[in-house]
Design a protein around this motif. Structure first.
Motif: not given
Length: 253
Positions: A5, A7, A26, A31, A55, A81
């Motif tokens: 979660e 970013v 990743s 994200k 993702e 996002f």
């Protein structure tokens, strides 16, 4: 060091340290907003990242020396996002030559890419990072403290970046935002091809550099990525204003 979660913006993500960092994060469920000038390379790295954890990263083809592009990076990331947790300022260029054999064009290109763009992108990202109590990791170099005559503009741009890191860390600490830099030594990336060496010259350069390193090995991109991930993670919650050297021992000489 899970980034579920979280970013993360990574500049210079289409190759080298930036690509290695994208792939590393990743795998930890980050994200990702991947920024680079080479659209094809960027999409290739994004596809690799997507396959690792499913993702899909946001790819932003942009030149960070252009103000409008810098503004677009933050805007598109937050719109896509809904927030921003980590900014990794990685994009950079090398300009060869010293005070006797370089040019103001070289100086302007290097300083605009390596320092001005970082200043600008950080300014725009800060309000979002304050909201998320996020962090910044700047990719510097041991050239910031180790004088040489090969790339004057590059060296001073990295020295400026190190001091920028400390000043911004001090400013943002009351807001709960951490700022650190990593200072790699020799890492064999595509950045070196930009200095005009042929493949044979590059191989000879690598051999000579590695031979003079105390550990007798180049720094690997995935090792640098792991250090960036640590500094961006909650495990480094009490670390700010630091410059982390990863150079195979070169700074010892």
């Amino acid at each position: 060091m899970e980034f579920n979660e979280k970013v993360v913006i990574i500049t210079g993500a289409s190759s080298g340290i930036g690509a290695a960092t994208a792939i590393h994060l990743s795998k930890q469920s980050a994200k990702l907003a991947l920024v680079g000038r080479n659209e094809n390379n960027l999409k290739r790295i994004a596809l690799y990242c997507e396959k690792s954890k499913g993702e899909k990263p946001l790819t932003i083809t942009a030149d960070i020396t252009e103000d409008e592009s810098v503004e677009r990076i933050v805007k598109e990331t937050v719109e896509y996002f809904g927030k921003l947790d980590v900014l990794i300022n990685n994009a950079g260029v090398i300009g060869m030559g010293g005070v006797k054999n370089s040019s103001m064009e070289t100086y302007d290109t290097v300083m605009t890419t390596n320092m001005r763009s970082v200043y600008h992108l950080t300014m725009l990202a800060v309000p979002h990072l304050i909201q998320s109590k996020g962090c910044i990791v700047n990719v510097s170099c041991i050239a910031s403290t180790k004088p040489s005559t090969m790339a004057l503009a590059y060296n001073i741009s990295k020295a400026a970046l190190d001091h920028f890191t400390k000043c911004v860390a001090l400013e943002l600490a009351p807001d709960g935002v951490r700022v650190n830099s990593i200072n790699p030594g020799f890492v064999k990336t595509n950045l070196l091809k930009g200095i005009g060496l042929s493949e044979d010259q590059l191989e000879l350069f690598v051999k000579n550099v590695v031979g003079n390193m105390p550990l007798k090995k180049p720094v690997e991109g995935n090792e640098v990525a792991a250090l960036i991930a640590f500094l961006a993670s909650d495990k480094a919650a009490s670390i700010t204003g630091s410059n982390y050297v990863i150079d195979g021992g070169v700074s010892l000489r």
